[in-house]
Design a protein around this motif. Sequence first.
Motif, PDB file in Angstrom:
ATOM      1  N   ALA A 300       0.861  -1.182   0.000  1.00  0.00           N
ATOM      2  CA  ALA A 300       0.000   0.000   0.000  1.00  0.00           C
ATOM      3  C   ALA A 300       0.894   1.226   0.000  1.00  0.00           C
ATOM      4  N   ALA A 301       0.459   2.276  -0.704  1.00  0.00           N
ATOM      5  CA  ALA A 301       1.263   3.493  -0.802  1.00  0.00           C
ATOM      6  C   ALA A 301       0.347   4.686  -1.055  1.00  0.00           C
ATOM      7  N   ALA A 302       0.732   5.825  -0.506  1.00  0.00           N
ATOM      8  CA  ALA A 302      -0.049   7.052  -0.696  1.00  0.00           C
ATOM      9  C   ALA A 302       0.823   8.239  -0.314  1.00  0.00           C
ATOM     10  N   VAL A 303       0.398   9.430  -0.753  1.00  0.00           N
ATOM     11  CA  VAL A 303       1.111  10.666  -0.434  1.00  0.00           C
ATOM     12  C   VAL A 303       0.130  11.620   0.241  1.00  0.00           C
ATOM     13  N   THR A 304       0.610  12.320   1.256  1.00  0.00           N
ATOM     14  CA  THR A 304      -0.193  13.313   1.957  1.00  0.00           C
ATOM     15  C   THR A 304       0.625  14.579   2.145  1.00  0.00           C
ATOM     16  N   ASN A 305      -0.066  15.705   2.341  1.00  0.00           N
ATOM     17  CA  ASN A 305       0.664  16.930   2.649  1.00  0.00           C
ATOM     18  C   ASN A 305       0.568  17.272   4.138  1.00  0.00           C
ATOM     19  N   GLN A 306       0.187  16.284   4.952  1.00  0.00           N
ATOM     20  CA  GLN A 306       0.230  16.422   6.404  1.00  0.00           C
ATOM     21  C   GLN A 306       1.546  15.851   6.916  1.00  0.00           C
ATOM     22  N   ALA A 307       2.255  16.612   7.714  1.00  0.00           N
ATOM     23  CA  ALA A 307       3.547  16.146   8.216  1.00  0.00           C
ATOM     24  C   ALA A 307       3.385  15.044   9.254  1.00  0.00           C
ATOM     25  N   ALA A 308       2.320  15.096  10.060  1.00  0.00           N
ATOM     26  CA  ALA A 308       2.109  14.092  11.111  1.00  0.00           C
ATOM     27  C   ALA A 308       1.759  12.743  10.489  1.00  0.00           C
ATOM     28  N   ASP A 309       2.254  11.664  11.123  1.00  0.00           N
ATOM     29  CA  ASP A 309       2.024  10.313  10.597  1.00  0.00           C
ATOM     30  C   ASP A 309       0.793   9.641  11.180  1.00  0.00           C
ATOM     31  N   ALA A 310       0.457   9.941  12.444  1.00  0.00           N
ATOM     32  CA  ALA A 310      -0.609   9.210  13.144  1.00  0.00           C
ATOM     33  C   ALA A 310      -1.946   9.183  12.385  1.00  0.00           C
ATOM     34  N   PRO A 311      -2.383  10.277  11.741  1.00  0.00           N
ATOM     35  CA  PRO A 311      -3.687  10.235  11.062  1.00  0.00           C
ATOM     36  C   PRO A 311      -3.746   9.268   9.882  1.00  0.00           C
ATOM     37  N   HIS A 312      -2.602   8.715   9.463  1.00  0.00           N
ATOM     38  CA  HIS A 312      -2.585   7.916   8.238  1.00  0.00           C
ATOM     39  C   HIS A 312      -2.530   6.414   8.490  1.00  0.00           C
ATOM     40  N   LEU A 313      -2.417   6.001   9.749  1.00  0.00           N
ATOM     41  CA  LEU A 313      -2.324   4.568  10.004  1.00  0.00           C
ATOM     42  C   LEU A 313      -3.585   3.833   9.567  1.00  0.00           C
TER      43      LEU A 313
END
Length: 452
Positions: A300-313
Motif C-alpha cells: 500500500a502506498a499514498a502521499v499526503t501533505n500532512q507532516a504528522a504520521d498518526a492520522p494515516h495509520l
Amino acid sequence: MSKKTYRPYEPNQLLLLPPALQDWLPHDHFAYFLSDVVDSLDLSQIEQAYERELRGYPPYHPRMMVKVLLYAYCNGVYSSRKIERRLQEDVAFRVLAANNQPDFRTISDFRKRHLKALSDLFLQVVKICKKAGLVRLGHVALDGTKIKANASKHKAMSYSRMVEEEQRLKAEIAELLQKAEQADQAEDHRFGPHRRGDELPEELRFRERRLAKIQEAKAALEAEARLRAGADEHEPPEEPGPKGPKGGRRRKRPKAEPAPTAQRNFTDPDSRIMKGSDKQFIQGYNAQAVVDADTQIVVAAAVTNQAADAPHLIPMMEQVETNVDEMPEEVSADAGYFSEQNVQWLLQRRINPYIPPEKQRHSERRRAKSPRGPIPKGATLRDRMRRKLQLKRHAERYRKREQSIEPVFGQIKEARGFRQFHLRGLEAVNGEWLLVCLCHNLLKLYAFSQAA
C-alpha cells in the motif's frame, strides 16, 4: 607493423543481414522480464483513450510507452529528456522500444495524460506478487518519508506576510497608477489628445501579477481556515444585523482566520514545509508506504501533505485490505503513529500492534530491561504498549520494521535517486509515488524469479 593479432574492429562495417534485437541483451536481462510482465497487465484504460479517436497520425503503441516509462523509473531515470536520450543510446531502452524513439514531449505528455491509469497498475503488480508468494502479511511495517516537492521553499509565504505584502503592493500600484495618469496628462498636453494612453508600465504589470498571486493564496488559506472551523467556504461571516424573530440580537458567527504562520507555496500550493530526515526543512510531501516485512514488497502506498504520521495509520491499513483482500497479523510502526485510537482500531481487528508510545534511541532500547511481574491493574494503553515492547520477544518483532521498510526507502531514494517529485499537485505526486513503488515491486519480483 605490429605482429600482434587483434579481434576484428571495423566501425564502418555494414551488417549483411538485419540484426535481431533479442541478440543485443542477455536472455535473462531485466528488460525482458519487465516486457513480459507488462504484456500480462490490463492496459485497456490507456488504450481506450486512443481507440475513441480515429483521426490523426498513428500514435506510439501504449504498451511500448508503458514499458519504456517503467524501465526508466526502475533505473532511476525520471526526466523525459533523459529518457529520450536513453532511447537513442541505451541498448535495453532500444530493445524495449523496438527502435522507436519518441521525443521527450511525447513521453512527458503520455505520463501526464495517463498518470491515473499508470498508478492503477500498482494494484495489478501487487496481485502478481501475491500470486508469486511474495505477499504473506504475517508482519507488515508502516512508515513515511519526506520527499521534496517540485517547488522551492523560498516561494512560500506566511499569511501574516501576505497581508503585509498585499497592503504594500496596493499602495505601490496606486502610486504607479497616479504617476502613469500624470504622465498621460503631460503627454496629452505635449503631443495632443489622440494617444491611446492605456499602456501599462512593465513595473506596474509585475506588481499587479504578484498582487493577484498573493490574493489567490491568501483566499485559499482563509477558505481552509473556514473549513476547519466548520463554516461554509462560500458563506461570508455573519455580521450583527437586525433583531431576530424573538426580538434578540442575531448572534454573530466568529470569523475564522488562518494562523499568522500558516504558509502557502506559489509554485505548488498543495505542498507544505516539513522537516526532513536530516532535520532540515524542505518544501515537500509525506510519502507513506506499507511493506511486507518478509519480502519488502510494498502492499500500500499514498502521499499526503500532512507532516504528522498518526492520522494515516488507519487509511493505510484499509488500503492494504483493499489491495490484497485481507489484513495482516502484525503491524509495526514508529512512535509517530502511536495514538490510543490507532491501537484500539488494530486490536479490534485482531491485528497485533508494535507501536512505541514515544521515540527511543537504539542505545536506550538495547539497555532497557524486561519488566517482571503482572501488569498493573490501572495501566493505560500507553503503559501496556511501552511494557510490551520492553519484552525481548516483542522487541525483536518490532525490529522487523527497521529491517524491512527503512531499506525500501533507502533503495528508492539512494539506489534509484528518487529524492524529489517531478510533478506538482497532491493528486499528481500521489500517482508518481505509486509509479515509483510499482517499479520497486517489479525489481523485487525479478530478483525473486532469478533466485528461484
